[in-house]
Design an enzyme around this catalytic site. Sequence first.
Site, PDB file in Angstrom:
ATOM      1  N   ARG A 214       0.837  -1.204   0.000  1.00 38.01           N
ATOM      2  CA  ARG A 214       0.000   0.000   0.000  1.00 38.01           C
ATOM      3  C   ARG A 214       0.870   1.252   0.000  1.00 38.01           C
ATOM      4  NH1 ARG A 214      -3.928  -3.580   2.911  1.00 38.01           N
ATOM      5  NH2 ARG A 214      -2.862  -3.491   4.907  1.00 38.01           N
ATOM      6  N   PHE A 230     -11.926  -4.054  -5.451  1.00 42.19           N
ATOM      7  CA  PHE A 230     -11.901  -4.994  -4.316  1.00 42.19           C
ATOM      8  C   PHE A 230     -11.293  -4.285  -3.101  1.00 42.19           C
ATOM      9  CE2 PHE A 230     -11.061  -7.294  -8.306  1.00 42.19           C
ATOM     10  CZ  PHE A 230     -12.175  -8.133  -8.384  1.00 42.19           C
ATOM     11  N   ASP A 252     -16.279  -2.383  -3.892  1.00 46.71           N
ATOM     12  CA  ASP A 252     -16.297  -3.718  -3.308  1.00 46.71           C
ATOM     13  C   ASP A 252     -17.732  -4.243  -3.354  1.00 46.71           C
ATOM     14  OD1 ASP A 252     -14.110  -5.335  -1.449  1.00 46.71           O
ATOM     15  OD2 ASP A 252     -16.191  -5.901  -1.029  1.00 46.71           O
ATOM     16  N   SER A 253     -17.879  -5.558  -3.499  1.00 44.60           N
ATOM     17  CA  SER A 253     -19.210  -6.157  -3.588  1.00 44.60           C
ATOM     18  C   SER A 253     -19.860  -6.370  -2.229  1.00 44.60           C
ATOM     19  CB  SER A 253     -19.143  -7.494  -4.335  1.00 44.60           C
ATOM     20  OG  SER A 253     -18.310  -8.400  -3.630  1.00 44.60           O
ATOM     21  N   ASP A 301      -6.900  -5.677  -6.080  1.00 43.65           N
ATOM     22  CA  ASP A 301      -6.536  -6.483  -4.908  1.00 43.65           C
ATOM     23  C   ASP A 301      -7.657  -7.490  -4.633  1.00 43.65           C
ATOM     24  OD1 ASP A 301      -5.423  -7.475  -2.582  1.00 43.65           O
ATOM     25  OD2 ASP A 301      -6.075  -5.793  -1.337  1.00 43.65           O
ATOM     26  N   CYS A 341      -3.480 -13.339  -4.177  1.00 39.75           N
ATOM     27  CA  CYS A 341      -3.175 -13.830  -2.828  1.00 39.75           C
ATOM     28  C   CYS A 341      -3.417 -15.332  -2.713  1.00 39.75           C
ATOM     29  CB  CYS A 341      -3.987 -13.080  -1.777  1.00 39.75           C
ATOM     30  SG  CYS A 341      -5.774 -13.282  -1.954  1.00 39.75           S
TER      31      CYS A 341
END
Length: 400
Positions: A214, A230, A252-253, A301, A341
Site C-alpha cells: 500500500r 476490491f 467492493d461487492s 486487490d 493472494c
Amino acid sequence: MNKAVAILKKGEGRALKAGGMWIYDNEIAHVEGEFADGDILEVHDFDGYPLGKGYINRHSKIRIRMMTRNIRQEIDTEFLRRRVTDAWEYRKRTVDTESCRLIFGEADFLPGLVIDKFSDVLVVESLALGIDRYKEEIVELLKEVLRADGIFIRGVYERSEASVRRNEGMEPFKGFIGEAFDTNVEIEENGVKFLVDIKEGQKTGFFLDQKYNRLAVRKLCRDARVLDCFTHTGSFALNAAAGGAREVIAVDSSALAVEQARKNALLNHREEQVRFECRDVFELLPELEKAQEKFDVVILDPPAFTKSRSSVKNAVKGYREINLRAMKLVKNGGFLATCSCSHFMTCELFTETIAQAARNVHKRLRQVEFRTQAPDHPILWAADESYYLKFYIFQVCDFV
C-alpha cells in the site's frame, strides 16, 4: 504408553529434508507405538535416522507437522517460549509492530497457528489439531514476552473458522480467549487510521500482509485519478488519498466492507476525496470502459480466486479478465497495481496471465516493482505454503 515413532518410506520426505514442515500420509511406511491424534511423536527415516518431532493427525492428508528437528527436544513451556520470543524479536527488526502478524504458522516453526496483533489486541487462528492443544499457553507466553517490552494486551479473540479445520477433524470456532472486550479496534498503518472489526471482519479482521505494498502505491498517486477495485475496508484507497490523489473511486461487492470503508474515510477526514461504491467489479469494469472512463492509477486487490489446484484454470480466466479490463482503463503512461493472494496461483502462472492480458489489449507493460507479502508474513523456503502473495506495479503504455 510407548513412545510412538513414525517411519518414512524409502525415498520419501524430500520436502522435509530440504527444510519443509509437512509429512503427507503417503510418505509414511508405518507408525510404531501407541498414540492419539494430536500427539507429538518422533519421525525417523526408513533406515532409522532421526528426523525430529512433530504432531500427528490421521484425519489430515498432512499427516505430521514438524515442531523440531532435534529428536531430544521436549515440546514444553521453555521450547514454546523460545519460539514465541524468536518470532517477536524477528518482527521488531523487520516491521512496524504497532499492528502486525506475530506468529505465521510454519514460517515461525509453530505449524498451524496464526496470531495477529492489532494495537493492544490479539487475534488467534488455530488450523491444526496438534497446535490447538498449545494455543492458550502460546498466547500467555506471547503476552509475557510483549509485556517485557512494555506492551500490554487487553484482550484475545479467536477466529478459527477456516474450512481446513474440518480436514483436521475439528469444528470451526469463534470467541473470546479470556475476558470479553470491545472487538472494534482502532489501528494506525502507514499513518492512516482504520477501524478493525476483529469479530466480523474477513479472516482475522484486516489484511496486514499488504502493508508495505500500500505504501509503494501511494507515491504514484499524487494528483492522480485512482480506481481501487476490491477495496475491502478501503486500505489501498485511503493510502492513495494520503499520497495526494485528487479523486479515488473504491469498489467492493460487500455492503459490510463498504460501510466499514466509509467509516475509515471519515476517521481520516478523506470522505470528500474518496468515493465508495458497492458493486461487482466484473460488472463495473466493462461499464467504465464503455463510458470511456480513464484513470491514472488502477489497483486490483482481489480475493483468492482459487483455494485448490482443481480450480486454478477458472482462476486464470478471472485474473486475465480483470487485468485486461483494468489495462484498458489506465491512461497511456499510467499505472496498474495488481496482485494474487492465492498460493495455488504460482508466480509463474500469474505473470504469464498478466502478460497474456496485455497482449490481448495491445498494451506494453513496464515493470516498476515486484513485491510479496510484508516481512511479518515471512516466506520459509522449502515450505511453499508460506508464499502466497504476488504483487506487481506496472506502467501501462500504448504501442507507439
